[in-house]
Scaffold this motif. Structure first.
Motif, PDB file in Angstrom:
ATOM      1  N   ALA A 139       0.682  -1.118   0.044  1.00  0.00           N
ATOM      2  CA  ALA A 139      -0.181   0.087   0.000  1.00  0.00           C
ATOM      3  C   ALA A 139       0.887   1.261   0.067  1.00  0.00           C
ATOM      4  CB  ALA A 139      -1.073  -0.104   1.201  1.00  0.00           C
ATOM      5  N   GLU A 140       2.065   1.103   0.967  1.00  0.00           N
ATOM      6  CA  GLU A 140       2.804   2.397   0.882  1.00  0.00           C
ATOM      7  C   GLU A 140       3.590   2.744  -0.601  1.00  0.00           C
ATOM      8  OE1 GLU A 140       2.857   4.802   2.826  1.00  0.00           O
ATOM      9  OE2 GLU A 140       1.461   3.944   4.327  1.00  0.00           O
ATOM     10  N   GLU A 141       4.147   1.335  -0.909  1.00  0.00           N
ATOM     11  CA  GLU A 141       4.666   1.602  -2.410  1.00  0.00           C
ATOM     12  C   GLU A 141       3.483   2.075  -3.412  1.00  0.00           C
ATOM     13  OE1 GLU A 141       5.973  -2.396  -2.951  1.00  0.00           O
ATOM     14  OE2 GLU A 141       7.729  -2.133  -1.530  1.00  0.00           O
ATOM     15  N   ALA A 142       2.383   1.739  -3.290  1.00  0.00           N
ATOM     16  CA  ALA A 142       1.600   2.138  -4.398  1.00  0.00           C
ATOM     17  C   ALA A 142       1.168   3.966  -4.235  1.00  0.00           C
ATOM     18  CB  ALA A 142       0.374   1.538  -4.341  1.00  0.00           C
ATOM     19  N   VAL A 143       1.253   4.260  -2.880  1.00  0.00           N
ATOM     20  CA  VAL A 143       1.061   5.577  -2.542  1.00  0.00           C
ATOM     21  C   VAL A 143       2.389   6.283  -3.081  1.00  0.00           C
ATOM     22  CG1 VAL A 143       1.321   7.126  -0.901  1.00  0.00           C
ATOM     23  CG2 VAL A 143      -0.261   5.329  -0.509  1.00  0.00           C
ATOM     24  N   MET A 144       3.665   5.722  -2.857  1.00  0.00           N
ATOM     25  CA  MET A 144       4.787   6.544  -3.373  1.00  0.00           C
ATOM     26  C   MET A 144       4.686   6.687  -4.914  1.00  0.00           C
ATOM     27  SD  MET A 144       7.896   4.855  -1.022  1.00  0.00           S
ATOM     28  CE  MET A 144       7.653   4.517   0.784  1.00  0.00           C
ATOM     29  N   GLN A 145       4.250   5.550  -5.612  1.00  0.00           N
ATOM     30  CA  GLN A 145       4.308   5.623  -6.893  1.00  0.00           C
ATOM     31  C   GLN A 145       3.379   6.548  -7.482  1.00  0.00           C
ATOM     32  OE1 GLN A 145       4.314   1.649  -8.949  1.00  0.00           O
ATOM     33  NE2 GLN A 145       4.749   2.508 -10.677  1.00  0.00           N
ATOM     34  N   GLY A 146       2.158   6.312  -7.078  1.00  0.00           N
ATOM     35  CA  GLY A 146       1.069   7.207  -7.415  1.00  0.00           C
ATOM     36  C   GLY A 146       1.239   8.528  -7.450  1.00  0.00           C
ATOM     37  N   LEU A 147       2.125   9.052  -6.003  1.00  0.00           N
ATOM     38  CA  LEU A 147       2.400  10.518  -5.772  1.00  0.00           C
ATOM     39  C   LEU A 147       3.478  11.056  -6.510  1.00  0.00           C
ATOM     40  CD1 LEU A 147       1.561  10.864  -2.014  1.00  0.00           C
ATOM     41  CD2 LEU A 147       0.372  11.520  -3.907  1.00  0.00           C
ATOM     42  N   GLY A 148       4.076   9.929  -7.529  1.00  0.00           N
ATOM     43  CA  GLY A 148       5.342  10.329  -7.954  1.00  0.00           C
ATOM     44  C   GLY A 148       6.650  10.520  -7.154  1.00  0.00           C
ATOM     45  N   ALA A 149       6.677   9.913  -6.026  1.00  0.00           N
ATOM     46  CA  ALA A 149       7.687   9.863  -5.005  1.00  0.00           C
ATOM     47  C   ALA A 149       8.389   9.006  -5.297  1.00  0.00           C
ATOM     48  CB  ALA A 149       7.409  10.035  -3.786  1.00  0.00           C
ATOM     49  N   LEU A 150       9.351   8.771  -6.506  1.00  0.00           N
ATOM     50  CA  LEU A 150       9.933   7.743  -7.202  1.00  0.00           C
ATOM     51  C   LEU A 150      11.337   7.668  -6.164  1.00  0.00           C
ATOM     52  CD1 LEU A 150       9.434   7.617 -10.789  1.00  0.00           C
ATOM     53  CD2 LEU A 150       8.076   6.566  -8.986  1.00  0.00           C
ATOM     54  N   GLY A 151      11.614   8.579  -5.772  1.00  0.00           N
ATOM     55  CA  GLY A 151      12.947   8.691  -4.980  1.00  0.00           C
ATOM     56  C   GLY A 151      12.756   7.994  -3.573  1.00  0.00           C
ATOM     57  N   SER A 152      11.899   8.552  -3.121  1.00  0.00           N
ATOM     58  CA  SER A 152      11.468   7.518  -2.051  1.00  0.00           C
ATOM     59  C   SER A 152      11.052   5.783  -2.052  1.00  0.00           C
ATOM     60  CB  SER A 152      10.349   8.304  -1.154  1.00  0.00           C
ATOM     61  OG  SER A 152      10.372   9.565  -0.841  1.00  0.00           O
ATOM     62  N   LEU A 153      10.646   5.835  -3.263  1.00  0.00           N
ATOM     63  CA  LEU A 153      10.269   4.188  -3.506  1.00  0.00           C
ATOM     64  C   LEU A 153      11.676   3.668  -3.604  1.00  0.00           C
ATOM     65  CD1 LEU A 153       8.298   2.254  -3.843  1.00  0.00           C
ATOM     66  CD2 LEU A 153       8.152   3.128  -6.324  1.00  0.00           C
ATOM     67  N   ALA A 154      12.584   4.312  -4.520  1.00  0.00           N
ATOM     68  CA  ALA A 154      13.855   3.554  -4.574  1.00  0.00           C
ATOM     69  C   ALA A 154      14.536   3.357  -3.229  1.00  0.00           C
ATOM     70  CB  ALA A 154      14.628   4.428  -5.546  1.00  0.00           C
ATOM     71  N   PHE A 198      10.075   5.811   4.846  1.00  0.00           N
ATOM     72  CA  PHE A 198      10.168   6.691   3.671  1.00  0.00           C
ATOM     73  C   PHE A 198       8.790   7.020   3.083  1.00  0.00           C
ATOM     74  CE2 PHE A 198      14.425   4.486   3.650  1.00  0.00           C
ATOM     75  CZ  PHE A 198      15.059   5.744   3.591  1.00  0.00           C
ATOM     76  N   ARG A 199       7.728   6.673   3.853  1.00  0.00           N
ATOM     77  CA  ARG A 199       6.547   6.954   3.486  1.00  0.00           C
ATOM     78  C   ARG A 199       6.066   8.395   3.262  1.00  0.00           C
ATOM     79  NH1 ARG A 199       2.150   6.767   8.388  1.00  0.00           N
ATOM     80  NH2 ARG A 199       0.863   5.913   6.732  1.00  0.00           N
ATOM     81  N   PRO A 200       5.505   8.815   2.296  1.00  0.00           N
ATOM     82  CA  PRO A 200       5.289  10.291   2.041  1.00  0.00           C
ATOM     83  C   PRO A 200       4.246  11.045   3.230  1.00  0.00           C
ATOM     84  CG  PRO A 200       4.786   9.175   0.057  1.00  0.00           C
ATOM     85  CD  PRO A 200       4.923   8.161   1.212  1.00  0.00           C
ATOM     86  N   ARG A 201       4.676  12.020   3.819  1.00  0.00           N
ATOM     87  CA  ARG A 201       3.771  12.600   4.960  1.00  0.00           C
ATOM     88  C   ARG A 201       2.660  13.472   4.494  1.00  0.00           C
ATOM     89  NH1 ARG A 201       6.443   9.252   7.935  1.00  0.00           N
ATOM     90  NH2 ARG A 201       8.693   9.510   7.998  1.00  0.00           N
ATOM     91  N   VAL A 202       1.454  12.506   4.031  1.00  0.00           N
ATOM     92  CA  VAL A 202       0.248  12.821   3.420  1.00  0.00           C
ATOM     93  C   VAL A 202      -0.721  12.377   4.690  1.00  0.00           C
ATOM     94  CG1 VAL A 202      -1.390  12.631   1.850  1.00  0.00           C
ATOM     95  CG2 VAL A 202       1.137  12.520   1.157  1.00  0.00           C
TER      96      VAL A 202
END
Length: 472
Positions: A139-154, A198-202
């Motif tokens: 779920a968190e990886e989907a959030v990162m990719q969906g928000l464009g936070a590819l650096g955090s995902l990597a 590394f999850r986005p602080r949303v």
């Protein structure tokens, strides 16, 4: 256009392939230590338990990892995206609980089917926690990719692999075969924690009710159902073969199969990373144009084949040493398996370029049918070829499997969608397949090192041709 497209493809391979390469390196270290300290039996047990986890995960996740990305990215405003992030995270927890319960409930059956008795029921129950950790991380990886936070995902992917290795290695050393299940649990927990760091602080809007969570999540759950059905069928059939092989040849044979399949599919398959990152959305953007679809598929096939040619020929020439490096001298029986399977890797590149058209069209029924038919054929070929030639026969079945898969998706490509491949990539595919088969024969009759000059020449030719495509 061809040059810019080639540049995007190679850039995507470099970025996403780099992260994957680091994960593979950590995985190689982990597998090497398992092979040394736990032996083929340990590798086999890891394959059995991970196969069960993958099967239940595919069923319980309902395609959320792929479909949720689309829903997050398509939201028109930051508040709407925040709302969808909250929905996806809640669904991650709910599906995690569902997967854990499903694994625990299936534990007695899995133990009897795989080992012939209930002696491993508690082990399968313990793996229920792994399903929960995987779901939350997805779920968190989907959030990162969906928000464009590819650096955090990597970063999450790399640090998750590092943390998983650090926590599991001491278990292998001190506990031996008893470490298999606890180390799988520890690895998944470490990966989940790294993803959370590394999850986005949303912060989702307050007042998000359970009814709204279910309603808003229905869309991406429905979108993922066809993918889930296809993935579950393939995973289940794979697990059926592993269970059959365990009964037929023991856990050592399973270990050899897992090691060989991992080398062929994961390490050489790294080249296909761009297909899931750049190629698929590019196809989806031109799905209404038959001409542009033909051009993109043919162009992608050329790029993939040019990268595969040196990879498979060098792999064939160095196969005995690569096996010893990645595993141990005990695993030398898999050398014929992975050598023959290189011909299947070339066919895999051809079939994958066409199969993504089915996804780009959103044709879930056809995708499910082609994948299920392919999975059944793969199971039958594995059983027949193993009975006939042992571990080496699995390389033959791999090649025949992807030859059949090329025909299956080719029929859908031509008959259902009325698409045709340009002659140039077809001729290139035939030539590269012939070179690969010739290299396999040469390695078997003269010696694997005799193929090395072919690999070197192939690498030079591929570099020149790739440069030519970029400059067009």
């Amino acid at each position: 256009m061809s040059g810019s497209v080639s540049g995007r493809v190679l850039k995507a391979m470099a970025i996403f392939g780099g992260v994957r390469m680091l994960q593979i390196i950590f995985g190689v270290v982990r597998t090497k230590l398992i092979a040394i300290w736990l032996g083929p039996a340990g590798v086999g047990l890891f394959g059995i338990f991970n196969g069960a986890v993958d099967t239940v995960r595919t069923l319980s996740q309902l395609g959320m990892r792929s479909s949720a990305v689309r829903d997050i990215a398509s939201q028109p405003s930051p508040p709407a995206r925040s709302m969808m992030v909250g929905v996806v995270r809640r669904w991650g927890w709910m599906l995690g609980v569902f997967g854990a319960v499903l694994m625990a409930a299936a534990a007695p059956l899995l133990s009897r089917w795989t080992f012939g008795d209930g002696s491993h029921t508690l082990s399968y129950i313990a793996l229920a926690g792994v399903l929960f950790f995987i779901s939350v991380a997805n779920a968190e990886e989907a959030v990162m990719q969906g928000l464009g936070a590819l650096g955090s995902l990597a970063k999450a992917s790399v640090w998750g692999a590092v943390a998983g290795l650090v926590v599991s290695v001491p278990m292998y050393y001190f506990w031996g075969l008893d470490s298999v299940v606890p180390s799988i649990m520890a690895y998944s927990l470490a990966t989940c924690v790294a993803t959370a760091c590394f999850r986005p602080r949303v912060v989702p809007p307050s007042g998000l009710s359970m009814g709204e969570t279910l309603s808003r999540g229905r869309r991406f759950i429905i979108l993922g159902l066809y993918l889930t059905a296809a993935d579950f069928t393939v995973q289940a059939l794979s697990y059926v073969f592993i269970a059959w092989l365990n009964h037929r040849g023991g856990d050592t044979a399973v270990g050899f199969y897992q090691a060989g399949y991992t080398m062929v599919n994961r390490y050489v398959g790294l080249i296909f990373t761009a297909l899931a990152t750049e190629y698929y959305p590019r196809l989806a953007s031109v799905v209404a144009s038959r001409r542009r679809l033909n051009v993109y598929v043919g162009h992608e096939m050329m790029v993939i084949l040019l990268m595969l040619l040196p990879a498979v020929t060098v792999f064939i020439s160095l196969a005995p040493w690569i096996v010893r490096l990645l595993y141990d001298s005990q695993f030398t029986p898999i050398v014929p398996f992975i050598t023959v399977a290189m011909a299947g890797v070339v066919l895999r590149g051809v079939s994958y370029c066409m199969s993504y058209v089915i996804l780009a069209k959103g044709d879930g029924v056809t995708f499910l049918m082609t994948e299920s038919l392919s999975g059944v054929a793969g199971l039958a070929l594995n059983i027949v070829c193993y009975k006939e030639w042992g571990i080496a026969g699995l390389g033959v079945s791999y090649t025949l499997w992807y030859l059949l898969y090329v025909l299956i998706v080719g029929i859908a490509y031509r008959v259902r969608y009325r698409l045709t491949l340009p002659m140039r990539p077809l001729l290139s595919a035939s030539l590269i397949f012939a070179i690969t088969v010739g290299s396999i024969v040469l390695a078997g009759t003269v010696g694997s090192l005799a193929v090395l000059p072919i690999g070197i020449v192939a690498g030079a030719v591929s570099l020149v041709r790739l440069k030519g495509l970029i400059m067009q």
